[in-house]
Design an enzyme around this catalytic site. Structure first.
Site, PDB file in Angstrom:
ATOM      1  N   GLU A  30      -5.997  -7.251   3.800  1.00  0.00           N
ATOM      2  CA  GLU A  30      -5.554  -8.367   4.649  1.00  0.00           C
ATOM      3  C   GLU A  30      -6.736  -9.029   5.353  1.00  0.00           C
ATOM      4  O   GLU A  30      -6.818 -10.257   5.452  1.00  0.00           O
ATOM      5  CB  GLU A  30      -4.530  -7.868   5.683  1.00  0.00           C
ATOM      6  CG  GLU A  30      -4.012  -8.994   6.566  1.00  0.00           C
ATOM      7  CD  GLU A  30      -3.088  -8.513   7.683  1.00  0.00           C
ATOM      8  OE1 GLU A  30      -2.303  -7.573   7.451  1.00  0.00           O
ATOM      9  OE2 GLU A  30      -3.156  -9.094   8.785  1.00  0.00           O
ATOM     10  N   CYS A  38       2.911 -12.069   2.901  1.00  0.00           N
ATOM     11  CA  CYS A  38       3.896 -12.048   3.989  1.00  0.00           C
ATOM     12  C   CYS A  38       3.701 -13.300   4.855  1.00  0.00           C
ATOM     13  O   CYS A  38       2.567 -13.628   5.228  1.00  0.00           O
ATOM     14  CB  CYS A  38       3.701 -10.800   4.838  1.00  0.00           C
ATOM     15  SG  CYS A  38       4.803 -10.784   6.272  1.00  0.00           S
ATOM     16  N   CYS A  71       2.324  -7.576  13.996  1.00  0.00           N
ATOM     17  CA  CYS A  71       3.662  -8.094  13.656  1.00  0.00           C
ATOM     18  C   CYS A  71       4.760  -7.255  14.299  1.00  0.00           C
ATOM     19  O   CYS A  71       4.522  -6.141  14.790  1.00  0.00           O
ATOM     20  CB  CYS A  71       3.824  -8.151  12.143  1.00  0.00           C
ATOM     21  SG  CYS A  71       4.109  -6.539  11.411  1.00  0.00           S
ATOM     22  N   SER A 117      -2.528   2.886   3.639  1.00  0.00           N
ATOM     23  CA  SER A 117      -1.567   2.064   4.380  1.00  0.00           C
ATOM     24  C   SER A 117      -1.967   2.068   5.845  1.00  0.00           C
ATOM     25  O   SER A 117      -1.790   3.059   6.554  1.00  0.00           O
ATOM     26  CB  SER A 117      -0.153   2.638   4.203  1.00  0.00           C
ATOM     27  OG  SER A 117       0.682   2.174   5.243  1.00  0.00           O
ATOM     28  N   SER A 118      -2.510   0.930   6.291  1.00  0.00           N
ATOM     29  CA  SER A 118      -3.033   0.858   7.659  1.00  0.00           C
ATOM     30  C   SER A 118      -1.951   1.211   8.667  1.00  0.00           C
ATOM     31  O   SER A 118      -2.171   2.007   9.587  1.00  0.00           O
ATOM     32  CB  SER A 118      -3.556  -0.562   7.906  1.00  0.00           C
ATOM     33  OG  SER A 118      -3.907  -0.728   9.245  1.00  0.00           O
ATOM     34  N   ASN A 119      -0.756   0.655   8.492  1.00  0.00           N
ATOM     35  CA  ASN A 119       0.246   0.885   9.537  1.00  0.00           C
ATOM     36  C   ASN A 119       0.731   2.329   9.542  1.00  0.00           C
ATOM     37  O   ASN A 119       1.075   2.871  10.585  1.00  0.00           O
ATOM     38  CB  ASN A 119       1.378  -0.147   9.457  1.00  0.00           C
ATOM     39  CG  ASN A 119       2.352   0.140   8.361  1.00  0.00           C
ATOM     40  OD1 ASN A 119       3.284   0.897   8.551  1.00  0.00           O
ATOM     41  ND2 ASN A 119       2.132  -0.446   7.182  1.00  0.00           N
ATOM     42  N   HIS A 141       0.829  -1.206   0.000  1.00  0.00           N
ATOM     43  CA  HIS A 141       0.000   0.000   0.000  1.00  0.00           C
ATOM     44  C   HIS A 141       0.863   1.255   0.000  1.00  0.00           C
ATOM     45  O   HIS A 141       0.973   1.960   1.005  1.00  0.00           O
ATOM     46  CB  HIS A 141      -0.938   0.004   1.211  1.00  0.00           C
ATOM     47  CG  HIS A 141      -2.121  -0.904   1.019  1.00  0.00           C
ATOM     48  ND1 HIS A 141      -2.816  -1.468   2.065  1.00  0.00           N
ATOM     49  CD2 HIS A 141      -2.733  -1.344  -0.103  1.00  0.00           C
ATOM     50  CE1 HIS A 141      -3.803  -2.204   1.594  1.00  0.00           C
ATOM     51  NE2 HIS A 141      -3.772  -2.148   0.284  1.00  0.00           N
ATOM     52  N   SER A 150       5.473   0.273   4.276  1.00  0.00           N
ATOM     53  CA  SER A 150       5.463   0.115   2.820  1.00  0.00           C
ATOM     54  C   SER A 150       6.151   1.293   2.113  1.00  0.00           C
ATOM     55  O   SER A 150       6.002   1.460   0.901  1.00  0.00           O
ATOM     56  CB  SER A 150       4.011  -0.016   2.335  1.00  0.00           C
ATOM     57  OG  SER A 150       3.221   1.004   2.903  1.00  0.00           O
TER      58      SER A 150
HETATM   59 FE1  SF4 Z   1       4.527  -8.649   7.085  1.00  0.00          FE
HETATM   60 FE2  SF4 Z   1       5.342  -6.123   6.937  1.00  0.00          FE
HETATM   61 FE3  SF4 Z   1       2.722  -6.663   6.972  1.00  0.00          FE
HETATM   62 FE4  SF4 Z   1       4.239  -6.967   9.160  1.00  0.00          FE
HETATM   63  S1  SF4 Z   1       3.780  -5.045   8.103  1.00  0.00           S
HETATM   64  S2  SF4 Z   1       2.735  -8.431   8.369  1.00  0.00           S
HETATM   65  S3  SF4 Z   1       6.175  -7.736   8.294  1.00  0.00           S
HETATM   66  S4  SF4 Z   1       4.168  -7.238   5.365  1.00  0.00           S
END
Ligand code: SF4
Length: 305
Positions: free
Chosen positions: A128, A98, A193, A221-223, A43, A265
């Protein structure tokens, strides 16, 4: 104007993203385009546009892909139904899911097979989550927030909790607490993760010291979105931008210390123009703030098809 820049470490690419990008890069180097990818490979709009320019075609349905074509599954994973459709169309699949997402799929699949209801803590509609839910759609309910828990139907079956990998560590803990309050016997796997956890710890650290935090990452991008939220939850002004072009110089007014990070990402090169610009504005001190060292690498996926 700012005099100090704090760089969060770790930030940017995680091992799962590197693996997915490397696979698509390799395939584009050795095969004739178009090369299809199911959903965005990761993303990030810059990464995706770069691949599109080289002949990658990103699709949201298998029907869009001509029979027999090469297709890469993205780092976010796919539901078994997508794999079935791809096989039916005789697509040549490379699965770049992943391994940490695959682990969640396996947990959900096994729990459903063992008779549990699966509670998937995550954001409804995220790639996801669609993939993980697809392991046992009839047994899986997505729980987005603690307030969802009271509305869950009690089927009388035991509950098994899995999570999306890129959630807010703190918000997920609250949701899991709410699930445990209602279903004390629930079995819980917290699948956030290492990359998500480390990046959130690092942004929390810089947010404690900075007057302003900038998070680089795309809106889907969620993170990356979570990183901005974590910084803001510390009471620090925080913005998420897709790149340098989205920065408003007015943000720097009255700011002495700027914190900078990037989602999992995001290529580090997207930070370079931001750092160069801050130097021009008077930043003389650039300090890495290191909360963890990451050495994880994943083996490339099977490419024999
Ligand atoms: Fe895998 Fe990166 Fe997603 Fe974590 S953030 S689950 S390491 S692709």
């Amino acid at each position: 104007m700012p005099h100090t820049l704090l760089l969060a470490e770790p930030r940017g690419f995680c091992a799962g993203v590197v693996r997915a990008i490397d696979v698509l890069d390799d395939v584009l180097n050795r095969e004739v385009p178009p090369i299809y990818a199911f959903h965005e490979i990761v993303h990030n709009s810059h990464v995706v546009e770069g691949f599109k320019a080289r002949g990658a075609v990103f699709v949201d349905s298998i029907e869009e892909v001509p029979e027999g074509s090469r297709i890469i599954f993205s780092a976010h994973g796919v539901a078994p139904e997508i794999i079935r459709q791809a096989n039916q169309r005789k697509l040549r699949v490379i699965d770049a899911t992943c391994p940490l997402v695959t682990k969640v799929h396996l947990e959900a699949r096994k729990a459903a097979k063992d008779g549990f209801d699966v509670l998937l803590v995550g954001h409804e509609g995220h790639d996801e989550v669609l993939g993980t839910k697809g392991e046992a759609p009839e047994r899986t309910t997505v729980v987005d927030a603690p307030s969802d828990v009271s509305e869950l139907r009690d089927t009388g079956r035991e509950k098994f909790v899995v999570t999306q990998t890129t959630l807010s560590v703190d918000d997920t803990a609250s949701t899991i607490d709410a699930i445990r309050d209602r279903f004390p016997d629930a079995e819980v796997r917290n699948d956030i993760c290492y990359a998500t956890t480390n990046r959130q710890a690092a942004v929390r650290e810089i947010a404690q010291q900075a007057d302003l935090v900038i998070v680089v990452g795309s809106p889907n991008s969620s993170n990356s979105v979570r990183l901005r939220e974590v910084a803001a939850s510390m009471g620090t002004v925080a913005y998420r931008v897709d790149g340098f072009g989205e920065i408003n110089p007015n943000w720097y007014e009255g700011v002495e210390i700027v914190g900078l990070t990037a989602g999992a990402s995001v290529p580090d090169s997207l930070l370079d123009p931001i750092i160069t610009d801050l130097r021009k504005r008077g930043v003389t001190k650039i300090k890495p703030v290191i909360v963890a060292e990451e050495t994880i690498e994943f083996r490339p996926p099977d490419q024999s098809s």
